[in-house]
Design a protein around this motif. Structure first.
Motif, mmCIF file in Angstrom:
data_model
loop_
_atom_site.group_PDB
_atom_site.id
_atom_site.type_symbol
_atom_site.label_atom_id
_atom_site.label_comp_id
_atom_site.label_asym_id
_atom_site.label_seq_id
_atom_site.Cartn_x
_atom_site.Cartn_y
_atom_site.Cartn_z
ATOM 1 N N ALA A 178 -67.192 60.709 38.598
ATOM 2 C CA ALA A 178 -66.742 59.493 39.604
ATOM 3 C C ALA A 178 -67.562 59.111 40.572
ATOM 4 N N GLN A 179 -68.182 59.846 41.403
ATOM 5 C CA GLN A 179 -69.092 59.831 42.295
ATOM 6 C C GLN A 179 -70.235 59.076 41.541
ATOM 7 N N ARG A 180 -70.645 59.852 40.531
ATOM 8 C CA ARG A 180 -72.115 59.085 39.926
ATOM 9 C C ARG A 180 -71.705 57.406 39.292
ATOM 10 N N GLU A 181 -70.433 57.435 38.931
ATOM 11 C CA GLU A 181 -70.347 56.118 38.435
ATOM 12 C C GLU A 181 -70.071 55.065 39.454
ATOM 13 N N ALA A 182 -69.818 55.673 40.738
ATOM 14 C CA ALA A 182 -69.618 54.735 41.934
ATOM 15 C C ALA A 182 -70.859 54.778 42.688
ATOM 16 N N ASP A 183 -71.922 55.108 42.065
ATOM 17 C CA ASP A 183 -73.326 55.134 42.704
ATOM 18 C C ASP A 183 -73.336 55.829 44.108
ATOM 19 N N ALA A 184 -72.620 56.798 44.039
ATOM 20 C CA ALA A 184 -72.481 57.465 45.404
ATOM 21 C C ALA A 184 -73.316 58.770 45.132
ATOM 22 N N THR A 185 -74.144 59.032 44.027
ATOM 23 C CA THR A 185 -74.715 60.593 43.828
ATOM 24 C C THR A 185 -75.628 60.912 45.061
ATOM 25 N N PHE A 186 -76.569 59.902 45.524
ATOM 26 C CA PHE A 186 -77.368 60.557 46.412
ATOM 27 C C PHE A 186 -76.901 60.733 47.767
ATOM 28 N N SER A 187 -75.820 60.034 48.066
ATOM 29 C CA SER A 187 -75.156 60.136 49.186
ATOM 30 C C SER A 187 -74.364 61.546 49.322
ATOM 31 N N VAL A 188 -73.822 61.758 48.127
ATOM 32 C CA VAL A 188 -72.843 62.900 48.078
ATOM 33 C C VAL A 188 -74.000 64.215 48.134
ATOM 34 N N LEU A 189 -75.036 64.135 47.317
ATOM 35 C CA LEU A 189 -76.042 65.217 47.520
ATOM 36 C C LEU A 189 -76.569 65.376 48.809
ATOM 37 N N ASP A 190 -77.033 64.138 49.459
ATOM 38 C CA ASP A 190 -77.476 64.344 50.799
ATOM 39 C C ASP A 190 -76.423 65.012 51.815
ATOM 40 N N LYS A 191 -75.166 64.620 51.691
ATOM 41 C CA LYS A 191 -74.197 65.387 52.489
ATOM 42 C C LYS A 191 -74.067 66.776 52.308
ATOM 43 N N GLN A 192 -73.992 67.059 50.981
ATOM 44 C CA GLN A 192 -73.964 68.524 50.559
ATOM 45 C C GLN A 192 -74.960 69.274 51.126
ATOM 46 N N VAL A 193 -76.271 68.857 51.037
ATOM 47 C CA VAL A 193 -77.404 69.658 51.432
ATOM 48 C C VAL A 193 -77.515 69.708 53.001
ATOM 49 N N THR A 194 -77.251 68.536 53.660
ATOM 50 C CA THR A 194 -77.513 68.455 55.187
ATOM 51 C C THR A 194 -76.318 69.478 55.764
ATOM 52 N N ASP A 195 -75.170 69.260 55.267
ATOM 53 C CA ASP A 195 -74.105 70.144 55.839
ATOM 54 C C ASP A 195 -74.229 71.463 55.384
ATOM 55 N N GLY A 196 -74.495 71.734 54.167
ATOM 56 C CA GLY A 196 -74.552 73.114 53.641
ATOM 57 C C GLY A 196 -75.850 73.963 54.358
ATOM 58 N N LEU A 197 -76.647 73.322 54.860
ATOM 59 C CA LEU A 197 -77.864 74.122 55.430
ATOM 60 C C LEU A 197 -77.937 73.650 56.979
ATOM 61 N N GLN A 198 -77.111 73.181 57.639
ATOM 62 C CA GLN A 198 -76.745 72.510 58.878
ATOM 63 C C GLN A 198 -77.044 73.823 59.897
ATOM 64 N N GLY A 199 -77.812 73.881 60.741
ATOM 65 C CA GLY A 199 -78.238 74.883 61.920
ATOM 66 C C GLY A 199 -79.165 76.061 61.326
ATOM 67 N N ILE A 200 -79.790 75.897 59.987
ATOM 68 C CA ILE A 200 -80.292 76.942 59.691
ATOM 69 C C ILE A 200 -82.100 76.584 59.651
ATOM 70 N N ALA A 201 -82.647 77.567 60.218
ATOM 71 C CA ALA A 201 -84.174 77.131 60.281
ATOM 72 C C ALA A 201 -84.777 77.654 59.025
ATOM 73 N N SER A 202 -85.764 76.826 58.921
ATOM 74 C CA SER A 202 -86.728 77.188 57.673
ATOM 75 C C SER A 202 -87.169 78.399 57.512
#
Ligand code: PGA
Length: 245
Positions: free
Chosen positions: A128-152
């Motif tokens: 549903a997210q892909r069909e709603a053209d939300a793929t990149f925003s969903v992934l951006d949020k998952q990566v940003t929030d998932g790695l939040q506060g973690i140093a490289s």
């Protein structure tokens, strides 16, 4: 890297047999890291069966606390003591059926790092997210929030698995172009957050109905660095074919 996620499958003896056959089937193979993620109850015995082979062992999940009153949960301390070097975190089945969120995924990645476990951090959009053209925003949020506060520097060896939810266990694989498009996007986001050099060092695996027939095509893409394999990792010959593609 080719990783096998056994999910909630196999009895004890079957798991040991499977890993022994895989190890025999890919002996001496260079240039690919192989990882298996058995159910928790089988980890220690699978580790033993692996002996001195270079196959890595991963937990399929872990709790963010080290110990305590969390009936039914497994901690990083436990999977490390069973012989794991890696841990899958944020698999879509965990998100879908066990209420894991970007916040709990973040806590688990932080805890994995504390235990010196390499996270195999899973992200992916639903149909549903892909069909709603939300793929990149969903992934951006998952990566940003998932790695939040973690140093490289804490994310050395990080593995990200892009697994479109609509492709998991459905037989519908993303086309190699769809995978490449997303992997390139993910690497770009990592470069923005952590720099290009770091982004290049992250292995981005594709997952979702990977099989011997589609692995070569997927791996021919510039930003596809490996695969996270579910169903096809449960049969030694099939998994070995994927590893050796
Ligand atoms: P699948 O599962 O290969 O059976 O689609 C992949 C995964 O969920 O890791």
């Amino acid at each position: 890297m080719i990783a096998g996620n056994w999910k909630m499958n196999l009895r004890f003896a079957e798991a040991v047999e499977l890993v022994k056959t895989i190890a025999g089937g890919i002996e001496g193979l260079e240039g690919v890291d192989v990882l298996v993620a058995p159910p928790f109850t089988h980890l220690a015995q699978v580790r033993q069966a692996l002996g001195t082979t270079k196959i890595f062992l991963a937990g399929q999940n872990m709790h963010s606390e080290m110990s305590g009153a969390y009936t039914g949960e497994i901690s990083g301390t436990m999977i490390v003591s069973a012989g794991c070097s890696h841990v899958i975190i944020g698999h879509s089945e965990r998100r879908q059926y066990f209420n894991e969120t970007d916040a709990t995924v973040n806590q688990r990645i932080v805890a994995a790092i504390r235990h010196k476990l390499v996270p195999v951090f899973c992200v992916g959009e639903t149909e549903a997210q892909r069909e709603a053209d939300a793929t990149f925003s969903v992934l951006d949020k998952q990566v940003t929030d998932g790695l939040q506060g973690i140093a490289s520097e804490d994310l050395v060896d990080l593995v990200i698995a892009y697994e479109p939810v609509w492709a998991i266990g459905t037989g519908k694989t993303a086309t190699s172009e769809q995978a490449q498009e997303v992997h390139q996007f993910l690497r770009g986001q990592l470069a923005k957050a952590y720099g290009a050099e770091f982004a290049q060092s992250v292995r981005i695996l594709y997952g979702g109905s990977v099989k011997p027939a589609n692995i070569a095509e997927l791996m021919s893409m510039a930003d596809v660095d490996g695969a996270l394999v579910g169903g096809a990792s449960l049969e030694a010959e099939t998994f070995s074919q994927i590893v050796k593609f």
